[in-house]
Design an enzyme around this catalytic site. Structure first.
Site, PDB file in Angstrom:
ATOM      1  N   ASN A 187      -2.840  55.056  15.588  1.00 24.10           N
ATOM      2  CA  ASN A 187      -3.198  56.484  15.667  1.00 24.10           C
ATOM      3  C   ASN A 187      -4.029  56.646  16.933  1.00 24.10           C
ATOM      4  OD1 ASN A 187      -4.171  59.061  15.373  1.00 24.10           O
ATOM      5  ND2 ASN A 187      -4.953  58.759  13.295  1.00 24.10           N
ATOM      6  N   HIS A 246      -1.315  67.513   8.269  1.00 18.51           N
ATOM      7  CA  HIS A 246      -1.613  66.594   7.157  1.00 18.51           C
ATOM      8  C   HIS A 246      -0.353  66.255   6.353  1.00 18.51           C
ATOM      9  CE1 HIS A 246      -5.984  68.334   6.960  1.00 18.51           C
ATOM     10  NE2 HIS A 246      -6.008  67.184   7.620  1.00 18.51           N
TER      11      HIS A 246
END
Ligand code: ADP
Length: 399
Positions: free
Chosen positions: A7, A182
């Protein structure tokens, strides 16, 4: 099979090495202050292995950061795999996939170009994700890489949920629509919910509440996202740690005129100085707010109430949108940890068949049914695991 999950942010990079088949985490850590004064942490999860927490590590670019990660993972003494051959694939979190990506994909040149085309939609995040992918490709030639998008899960939303009531050409020409974020978390907890309830996900109407520093609520009908509270950007929806959530756009003009602010200053206030931080003047952290409220700080109390009320309204809205709800899911920092906030959000929903079990709710961070046995709508606490979801998607695609 081992999957490295990356990430990448503009000056930081989070990583985990996982086995998606067993769910085992082998190691995780963080590279911070890339391009500044490099900080590196490595936390092996195997017995007898020592962690690293080092400052002033030379990391002028993401390449050195990823090289440090790989070195730590294969290190003879404290590594968790014998060699690079045991890292079978890399899963990259990518924030924005626009309308181009409705699911995770194996990365090739065409995919890279399409991700770059989404940059204007997430100018702070996508370019950093791309830098992370390119650095990994250079250091790990031949290792398959997969892009997993925060927005992809929400691409199943119908036009009625994603269209803004603006002149239609802004959608057609400029791609202005609700995207939602999300998605990896909502997808993961929705699947877990189906497992916990022992029912096929296709038969379930779920409302997933990802409540953290950033928060979003998603209506999941038959396993598909049909509406979500974040919008074109992650600024929309419920009030968050420092983000305002939904507000009347007329306020922008009023405040900008009154205080001579330009749009950049205004957006800085909406993104970084609003939400529960702005209302309370105390903190963006819900733990601080609960403590301050308990000590009599009424604005801290109001901020928490405002947040809980906002979540409750979305639950009502999404139950109406789906024509019912079988289970409500709480996840992420606040959803997993704050029994009081879960109770405050779910109370008053008895009219629609939600009945909490106060004792079962007194728990943190574990999968559990927290509604009463006779509650028509189940309420579930499910810790999210975005890295595992990324690793599972990656494994499924490269097999
Ligand atoms: P993000 O990933 O969006 O940064 P997290 O999902 O990690 O956020 O959630 C962070 C938030 O969780 C913190 O801001 C904090 O307010 C909240 N949190 C963590 N533990 C608790 C707790 N015990 N009670 C209430 N809130 C908590």
């Amino acid at each position: 099979m081992n999957v490295l999950v990356i990430n990448a942010g503009s000056s930081s990079l989070k990583y985990q090495l996982l086995n998606p088949e067993t769910g085992d985490l082998l190691a995780k850590g963080l590279c911070e202050r890339i391009g500044i004064d490099g900080k590196f942490t490595y936390k092996p999860q195997l017995p007898g292995k020592e962690k690293i927490d080092a400052a002033d590590v030379a990391m002028p670019t993401h390449s050195e950061a990823i090289a440090a990660v790989l070195n730590a993972l294969v290190d003879g003494k404290n590594g968790v795999v014998a060699s690079m051959k045991e890292i079978d694939a890399v899963g990259h979190r990518v924030v924005h996939g626009g309308e181009k990506f409705a699911r995770s994909v194996v990365i090739n040149d065409e995919v890279m170009a399409a991700i770059e085309e989404c940059n204007p939609l997430a100018p702070l995040h996508n370019p950093a994700n791309i830098i992370g992918i390119k650095a990994c490709q250079a250091l790990m030639p031949g290792v398959p890489m997969v892009a997993v998008f925060d927005t992809a899960f929400h691409q199943t939303m119908p036009p009625v949920a994603y269209t803004y009531a603006l002149p239609y050409e802004y959608y057609e020409k400029d791609a202005v629509r609700r995207y939602g974020f999300h998605g990896t978390s909502h997808k993961y907890v929705a699947q877990r919910a189906a497992d916990m309830l022992g029912k096929p996900i296709e038969s379930l109407k779920l409302i997933s509440c990802h409540l953290g520093n950033g928060s979003s609520i998603t209506a999941v009908d038959g396993g598909k996202s049909v509406d979500t509270s974040m919008g074109f950007t992650p600024l929309a929806g419920v009030p968050m740690g420092t983000r305002s959530g939904d507000l009347d756009a007329g306020i922008l003009e009023y405040l900008m005129n009154k205080y001579g602010m330009d749009i950049k200053e205004m957006l800085n206030i909406l993104n970084k100085k609003s939400g529960v931080q702005g209302v309370s003047g105390v903190s963006s952290d819900f733990r601080d707010l609960s403590n301050a409220a308990a000590e009599g700080n009424t604005r801290a109390g109001l901020a928490v109430d405002l947040f809980n009320y906002g979540v409750k309204k979305y639950i009502g809205a999404y139950a109406a949108a789906m024509g019912g709800v079988d289970a409500i899911i709480f996840t992420a920092g606040v959803g997993e940890n704050s029994a009081d906030q879960r109770m405050a959000i779910a109370s008053g929903l008895e009219f629609m068949g939600v009945k909490m079990d106060e004792d079962a709710n007194k728990v943190r961070g574990e999968e559990r049914v927290i509604s009463a046995a006779d509650s028509k709508v189940k309420v579930l606490l499910i810790p999210t695991n975005e890295e595992l979801m990324i690793a599972m998607d990656t494994a499924a695609l490269v097999k």
